[in-house]
Design an enzyme around this catalytic site. Structure first.
Site, PDB file in Angstrom:
ATOM      1  N   PHE A 149       0.810  -1.221   0.000  1.00 52.60           N
ATOM      2  CA  PHE A 149       0.000   0.000   0.000  1.00 52.60           C
ATOM      3  C   PHE A 149       0.841   1.269   0.000  1.00 52.60           C
ATOM      4  O   PHE A 149       0.352   2.326  -0.372  1.00 52.60           O
ATOM      5  CB  PHE A 149      -0.942   0.019   1.223  1.00 52.60           C
ATOM      6  N   LYS A 173      -1.209  -7.139  -9.192  1.00 58.33           N
ATOM      7  CA  LYS A 173      -2.193  -7.222  -8.092  1.00 58.33           C
ATOM      8  C   LYS A 173      -1.778  -6.162  -7.083  1.00 58.33           C
ATOM      9  O   LYS A 173      -0.890  -6.365  -6.267  1.00 58.33           O
ATOM     10  CB  LYS A 173      -2.146  -8.627  -7.458  1.00 58.33           C
ATOM     11  N   GLU A 176      -4.989  -3.727  -1.894  1.00 54.06           N
ATOM     12  CA  GLU A 176      -6.435  -3.475  -1.859  1.00 54.06           C
ATOM     13  C   GLU A 176      -6.756  -2.199  -1.085  1.00 54.06           C
ATOM     14  O   GLU A 176      -7.889  -1.728  -1.105  1.00 54.06           O
ATOM     15  CB  GLU A 176      -7.176  -4.679  -1.261  1.00 54.06           C
ATOM     16  N   SER A 226       5.379  -6.960   3.378  1.00 56.79           N
ATOM     17  CA  SER A 226       5.929  -7.255   4.706  1.00 56.79           C
ATOM     18  C   SER A 226       6.690  -8.585   4.694  1.00 56.79           C
ATOM     19  O   SER A 226       6.461  -9.445   3.834  1.00 56.79           O
ATOM     20  CB  SER A 226       4.790  -7.297   5.719  1.00 56.79           C
ATOM     21  N   CYS A 281       9.481   1.740   3.510  1.00 50.97           N
ATOM     22  CA  CYS A 281      10.362   0.633   3.887  1.00 50.97           C
ATOM     23  C   CYS A 281      11.786   1.111   4.106  1.00 50.97           C
ATOM     24  O   CYS A 281      12.602   0.403   4.669  1.00 50.97           O
ATOM     25  CB  CYS A 281      10.338  -0.449   2.821  1.00 50.97           C
ATOM     26  N   GLU A 380       8.741  -4.182  13.186  1.00 52.50           N
ATOM     27  CA  GLU A 380       8.632  -3.098  12.211  1.00 52.50           C
ATOM     28  C   GLU A 380       7.377  -2.300  12.573  1.00 52.50           C
ATOM     29  O   GLU A 380       6.260  -2.806  12.424  1.00 52.50           O
ATOM     30  CB  GLU A 380       8.514  -3.650  10.787  1.00 52.50           C
TER      31      GLU A 380
END
Ligand code: NAD
Length: 495
Positions: A149, A173, A176, A226, A281, A380
């Site tokens: 995301f 993909k 969402e 992740s 990240c 994290e």
């Protein structure tokens, strides 16, 4: 409620699975759309469309593929502001961050424009008498990208620009949580002249991902997300015989030596710790103060924090937007609570920030005296929480970085070139900054971490991306001596 569809075979395709997910405006906390979740049949339709388009796209000349990329580059460049606004509306990041995301994504398109040069092979004339050997690189077929995301425009561009330029066809993909930008980019690729079926988007969740991972026509999978999911994607994709590069989570350290320029380090820590609300990240999560620099550094950061205006991403005054969901905001806030309970010093508490409405906001948080056993350090956090750890020596700092299970990025702040050089030699991370807090490589190098930040052996984009999306072929060729031809070609019969 607005519906966000799939993009298959060059057009929007409404989902028919009956499954959807909510898409929020994180700045207001209100649901703004429903995104379709693909069924197995819908994923199969996207893969079939990509498979059908492959033969023709693979045969398109290098200059044609490059031309499409150039045209796409122009369109993205012209629509930067529209793309950024769309990013902000679903992700929440401030517009300046969103513009930065588009710019960093665009670099990868520019790199891919050079595909005729990038796919040049080697040639050895006269490897043996009358024998030449040469290498060529060819596309794989249908390749899939599964993206997170936090960079819904840039990370897909890390993948599809090179993949498509190399002659593959692509099924994306997206996350969402902010799925609209993928469709916008799909429309721009079409407008740029990309044939239908070369780029497809399936919206969805684990079900769609699992189908892509096992589909026999998907040759390679690029994943960013992740660590637990990256590990499982890598294991599943490779078990099904696919190439896979799966980039995972991170815990990035910024080491500040006693000779560092404290003002420069404090500015860097603030922008790298709190930019995009820490949902990067490559965000700095742990600030490692070596020796005597700790107090001055914490004071300099603390002094800067009141200047960070938290608010809706589309407000030009805002410097930090909301987090992606309410659950994530609450989870991040829980780490602040936990750190205080475990004995850390909360210097600035983002839970105190109040923004009108129900948006998923959390202010900037600075936690001092963090120890390696605390959850705020071990996990994290992926939010605007900067932990300060104090160590006595350079060796202690390097040990901390290297003991971390993650190895994405790290940075050192010092005026000493020898110390910086030793650090780049010692640390077990894929990307190192020297007085640069977020060392994301430019697009003509490749991006990737070590250890639990990357599963697979290929980093993303740049030269390694070109390798990932192609396979090598070596041709060994011998031609009959023209002097021996049954037709007289005019060569002397004896030489
Ligand atoms: P995520 O792992 O939850 O999701 C990533 C993608 O995987 C999404 O498309 C999601 O739909 C899908 N997914 C989620 N759960 C799944 C499951 N059980 N099975 C199959 N697919 C699943 O990550 P996120 O929350 O969207 O993104 C944030 C994470 O991504 C952070 O950990 C961050 O460090 C990481 N990240 C890493 C990099 C990098 O380059 N290493 C870059 C950006 C983000």
């Amino acid at each position: 409620m607005r519906r966000i569809n799939h993009f298959i075979g060059g057009k929007l395709v409404p989902g028919e699975s009956g499954r959807t997910g909510p898409v929020y405006d994180p700045a207001t906390g209100q649901q703004q759309a429903e995104v379709d979740f693909a069924s197995v049949e819908e994923v199969d339709a996207a893969v079939a469309s990509a498979a059908d388009a492959f033969a023709a796209w693979r045969s398109a000349s290098l200059s044609r593929r490059s031309e499409v990329m150039f045209h796409f580059r122009e369109l993205v460049d012209q629509r930067r502001a529209d793309i950024a606004a769309l990013l902000t509306s679903e992700h929440g990041k401030v517009l300046s961050d969103a513009m930065g995301e588009v710019a960093r994504g665009l670099e990868n398109v520019e790199f891919a424009c050079g595909v005729p040069h990038l796919l040049k092979g080697g040639f050895s004339e006269q490897a043996a008498t009358g024998v030449d050997v040469y290498s060529i690189r060819q596309p794989l077929g249908v390749v899939a990208g599964i993206t997170p995301f936090n960079f819904p425009a840039m990370v897909p561009m890390w993948m599809f620009a090179n993949a498509i330029a190399c002659g593959n066809t692509f099924v994306l993909k997206p996350s969402e949580k902010d799925p609209s930008v993928a469709l916008y980019l799909a429309e721009l690729l079409k407008e740029a002249g990309l044939p239908d079926g070369v780029f497809n988007v399936v919206q969805g969740d684990k079900l769609a991902v699992d189908r892509l991972l096992e589909h026999p026509d998907v040759r390679a999978v690029s994943f960013v997300g992740s660590t637990p999911i990256a590990r499982s994607i890598y294991e599943t994709a490779t078990r099904h015989g696919k190439r896979c590069q799966a980039l995972g989570g991170a815990k990035n350290h910024m080491v500040v030596l006693a000779d560092a320029d404290v003002a420069m380090a404090a500015d860097a820590a603030v922008s790298a710790g709190f930019g995009s609300a820490g949902e990067r990240c490559m965000a700095i999560s742990a600030l490692v103060a070596v020796g005597s620099v700790g107090d001055a550094l914490v004071a300099a950061i603390q002094e800067r924090l009141p200047n960070i205006k938290v608010g809706p991403g589309d407000d030009p005054e805002s410097q930090m937007g909301p987090l992606i969901t309410r659950e994530h905001r609450d989870r991040v806030a829980g780490y602040v609570e936990g750190a205080a309970g475990e004995g850390a010093t909360v210097v600035a508490d983002g839970r105190d920030v109040a923004v009108d409405g129900d948006g998923f906001f959390l202010g900037v948080t600075l936690v001092d005296d963090v120890r390696p056993d605390m959850a705020v350090y071990r996990d994290e956090v992926f939010g605007p929480v900067l932990s300060v750890m104090r160590v006595d020596t350079y060796e202690d700092a390097v040990r901390l970085v290297n003991d971390s299970p993650y190895g994405n990025g790290t940075a050192i702040f010092t005026r000493d070139g020898g110390a910086a050089r030793q650090f780049q030699f010692d640390v077990e991370c894929g990307m190192v900054g020297i007085n640069v807090p977020i060392p994301v490589p430019v697009s003509y190098y490749s991006f990737g971490g070590w250890k639990a930040s990357l599963f697979g052996d290929t980093h993303m984009y740049g030269p390694e991306g070109i390798n990932f999306y192609t396979r090598g072929k070596v041709v060994t060729a011998r031609w009959p001596d023209p002097a021996t031809s049954s037709v007289d070609l005019g060569f002397p019969r004896t030489r």
